[in-house]
Design a protein around this motif. Structure first.
Motif, PDB file in Angstrom:
ATOM      1  N   PHE A   1     -12.939 -33.963 -12.681  1.00 19.90           N
ATOM      2  CA  PHE A   1     -13.446 -33.820 -14.041  1.00 19.90           C
ATOM      3  C   PHE A   1     -12.569 -34.680 -14.953  1.00 19.90           C
ATOM      4  CE2 PHE A   1     -14.646 -29.902 -11.920  1.00 19.90           C
ATOM      5  CZ  PHE A   1     -15.948 -29.693 -12.351  1.00 19.90           C
TER       6      PHE A   1
ATOM      7  N   CYS B   1     -11.916 -35.632 -18.849  1.00 16.96           N
ATOM      8  CA  CYS B   1     -12.187 -35.142 -20.195  1.00 16.96           C
ATOM      9  C   CYS B   1     -11.513 -36.101 -21.184  1.00 16.96           C
ATOM     10  CB  CYS B   1     -11.657 -33.726 -20.365  1.00 16.96           C
ATOM     11  SG  CYS B   1     -12.195 -32.657 -19.001  1.00 16.96           S
TER      12      CYS B   1
ATOM     13  N   CYS C   1     -10.069 -37.566 -24.465  1.00 17.53           N
ATOM     14  CA  CYS C   1      -9.519 -37.053 -25.733  1.00 17.53           C
ATOM     15  C   CYS C   1      -9.663 -38.069 -26.857  1.00 17.53           C
ATOM     16  CB  CYS C   1      -8.038 -36.700 -25.560  1.00 17.53           C
ATOM     17  SG  CYS C   1      -7.710 -35.534 -24.231  1.00 17.53           S
TER      18      CYS C   1
ATOM     19  N   ASP D   1     -16.249 -36.247 -24.532  1.00 13.07           N
ATOM     20  CA  ASP D   1     -17.121 -36.261 -23.358  1.00 13.07           C
ATOM     21  C   ASP D   1     -16.364 -35.806 -22.108  1.00 13.07           C
ATOM     22  OD1 ASP D   1     -19.272 -37.210 -24.815  1.00 13.07           O
ATOM     23  OD2 ASP D   1     -18.854 -39.312 -24.350  1.00 13.07           O
ATOM     24  N   CYS D   2     -17.115 -35.228 -21.178  1.00 14.19           N
ATOM     25  CA  CYS D   2     -16.572 -34.834 -19.877  1.00 14.19           C
ATOM     26  C   CYS D   2     -17.439 -35.469 -18.795  1.00 14.19           C
ATOM     27  CB  CYS D   2     -16.579 -33.316 -19.735  1.00 14.19           C
ATOM     28  SG  CYS D   2     -15.908 -32.724 -18.167  1.00 14.19           S
TER      29      CYS D   2
ATOM     30  N   TYR E   1      -6.817 -39.088 -21.775  1.00 13.61           N
ATOM     31  CA  TYR E   1      -7.762 -38.213 -21.092  1.00 13.61           C
ATOM     32  C   TYR E   1      -7.011 -37.207 -20.229  1.00 13.61           C
ATOM     33  CZ  TYR E   1      -6.771 -40.935 -16.863  1.00 13.61           C
ATOM     34  OH  TYR E   1      -6.140 -41.531 -15.797  1.00 13.61           O
ATOM     35  N   TYR E   2      -7.717 -36.129 -19.876  1.00 11.95           N
ATOM     36  CA  TYR E   2      -7.270 -35.186 -18.857  1.00 11.95           C
ATOM     37  C   TYR E   2      -8.115 -35.434 -17.616  1.00 11.95           C
ATOM     38  CZ  TYR E   2      -4.681 -32.376 -22.266  1.00 11.95           C
ATOM     39  OH  TYR E   2      -3.779 -31.950 -23.214  1.00 11.95           O
ATOM     40  N   GLU E   3      -7.493 -35.321 -16.452  1.00  9.02           N
ATOM     41  CA  GLU E   3      -8.251 -35.325 -15.204  1.00  9.02           C
ATOM     42  C   GLU E   3      -7.838 -34.119 -14.384  1.00  9.02           C
ATOM     43  OE1 GLU E   3      -9.449 -37.909 -11.228  1.00  9.02           O
ATOM     44  OE2 GLU E   3      -7.732 -38.536 -12.438  1.00  9.02           O
TER      45      GLU E   3
ATOM     46  N   LEU F   1     -18.452 -32.099 -24.551  1.00 12.48           N
ATOM     47  CA  LEU F   1     -17.747 -30.820 -24.451  1.00 12.48           C
ATOM     48  C   LEU F   1     -16.902 -30.505 -25.686  1.00 12.48           C
ATOM     49  CD1 LEU F   1     -17.833 -28.626 -22.366  1.00 12.48           C
ATOM     50  CD2 LEU F   1     -15.841 -29.592 -21.272  1.00 12.48           C
TER      51      LEU F   1
ATOM     52  N   GLU G   1     -10.806 -30.041 -26.235  1.00 12.80           N
ATOM     53  CA  GLU G   1      -9.500 -30.509 -25.794  1.00 12.80           C
ATOM     54  C   GLU G   1      -8.486 -29.366 -25.711  1.00 12.80           C
ATOM     55  OE1 GLU G   1      -5.963 -33.628 -27.138  1.00 12.80           O
ATOM     56  OE2 GLU G   1      -7.958 -33.794 -28.032  1.00 12.80           O
TER      57      GLU G   1
ATOM     58  N   PHE H   1      -8.528 -27.570 -22.337  1.00 12.86           N
ATOM     59  CA  PHE H   1      -7.903 -28.335 -21.260  1.00 12.86           C
ATOM     60  C   PHE H   1      -6.381 -28.355 -21.413  1.00 12.86           C
ATOM     61  CE2 PHE H   1     -12.153 -30.380 -21.772  1.00 12.86           C
ATOM     62  CZ  PHE H   1     -12.705 -29.827 -20.634  1.00 12.86           C
TER      63      PHE H   1
ATOM     64  N   ILE I   1     -17.334 -25.573 -17.613  1.00 14.25           N
ATOM     65  CA  ILE I   1     -18.254 -26.711 -17.604  1.00 14.25           C
ATOM     66  C   ILE I   1     -19.693 -26.225 -17.455  1.00 14.25           C
ATOM     67  CG2 ILE I   1     -18.896 -28.842 -16.441  1.00 14.25           C
ATOM     68  CD1 ILE I   1     -16.174 -29.006 -17.791  1.00 14.25           C
TER      69      ILE I   1
END
Length: 305
Positions: free
Chosen positions: A78, A80, A82, A101-102, A123-125, A150, A153, A156, A190
């Protein structure tokens, strides 16, 4: 989130192999300038578990960055976003993901992602592993989903911060239950967002359908059947979105349009028929209840009489 038809942006991208094992081969060029990494990778046999969190990272990029991943039969990612934006390709789907967006990179797919922008991107993964990822994608209704909006932030970040202490625990197998729990929490978040957006899209379609048939006699049961939804669910979802049931919405829409027609000079009988009333008396009664005056008075006000 933008869906792109042209995938040529990936055609010239090359890189060196940086990982190869039975479940995951990856290669690419560049690397994020700033990375917070929580790595819960265990023994190769760990992938025999149904589902758990394997890697969590928060990265920031300012120079070109590309990765291609293949043969990840037991990996689900995933992304996400930021800030900034990134390009993604998963089999035949090409997406431009922006802040909020995700993106889902699924097992058994060719998965590419590319940062090629002048603006900084962060981003986060979250990478999940396990031997039942396909089944969980089905259970959580994510089989056909590659990306969604989504804007969460904080969720996450909290997930990431919560898992920092367990990241130092050895052996990793001792925290497998917690890693499984956080994986399911992410899947549920999600899935809930997808269901909400699907529901919102559905009620918008129902609203448009009703507005386009202002002159027709409409059965709400038939409308629910057309959109393949239970009538009680349709009424509840519609009321959550617009504050009224579809029947009430259609009645108000017809009467608002009737007021516009009368003020434009249309006769009462013509207006009644134009907004779907076959009985002028019924139309006049409901018009008076809605506006506090009979339709003829509304027409006279327009003419100044």
């Amino acid at each position: 989130m933008k869906i792109l038809r042209d995938s040529s942006i990936f055609d010239s991208e090359k890189g060196t192999c940086w990982r190869s094992d039975p479940t995951f081969v990856g290669y690419g060029a560049g690397y994020p300038e700033q990375v917070e990494l929580l790595n819960f990778t265990g023994r190769p046999s760990d992938a025999s578990l149904p589902c758990r969190m394997e890697v969590m990272l928060h990265a920031t990029m300012q120079t070109r960055y590309y990765q291609h991943r293949t043969r990840q039969t037991q990996k689900l990612s995933f992304f996400c976003i930021c800030s900034g934006r990134m390009y993604f390709q998963s089999n035949n789907s090409v997406l431009l993901a922006e802040a909020g967006d995700c993106v889902l990179l699924k097992p058994h797919c060719r998965n590419d992602f590319l940062y090629a922008d002048e603006r900084q991107c962060s981003y986060y993964e979250f990478i999940l592993t396990g031997n039942m990822l396909d089944e969980f994608l089905r259970i959580y209704n994510l089989e056909q989903v590659f990306g969604l909006k989504l804007n969460d932030e904080k969720f996450f970040r909290k997930l990431f911060e919560r898992m920092k202490p367990p990241a130092d625990v050895k052996p990793v197998s001792s925290i497998f239950p917690e890693l499984a729990g956080v994986a399911f929490e992410l899947l549920q978040r999600i899935s809930s967002a997808v269901q909400f957006q699907t529901r919102s899209s559905s009620v918008d379609e129902i609203r448009d359908f009703l507005e386009q048939r202002i002159k027709e006699k409409i059965s709400m049961t038939a409308v629910a059947g057309k959109f393949n939804i239970d009538i009680h669910d349709m009424n509840r979802n519609f009321q959550e979105a617009f504050g009224v049931t579809p029947y009430q919405y259609l009645k108000r829409f017809r009467l608002r349009k009737a007021g516009e027609m009368l003020r434009a000079g249309m006769l009462v009988k013509e207006t009644s028929a134009a907004v779907g009333y076959r009985n002028v008396k019924t139309f006049s009664t409901e018009f008076r209840r809605f506006y506090g005056m009979p339709p003829l008075n509304c027409r006279k006000r327009r003419s100044g009489k």
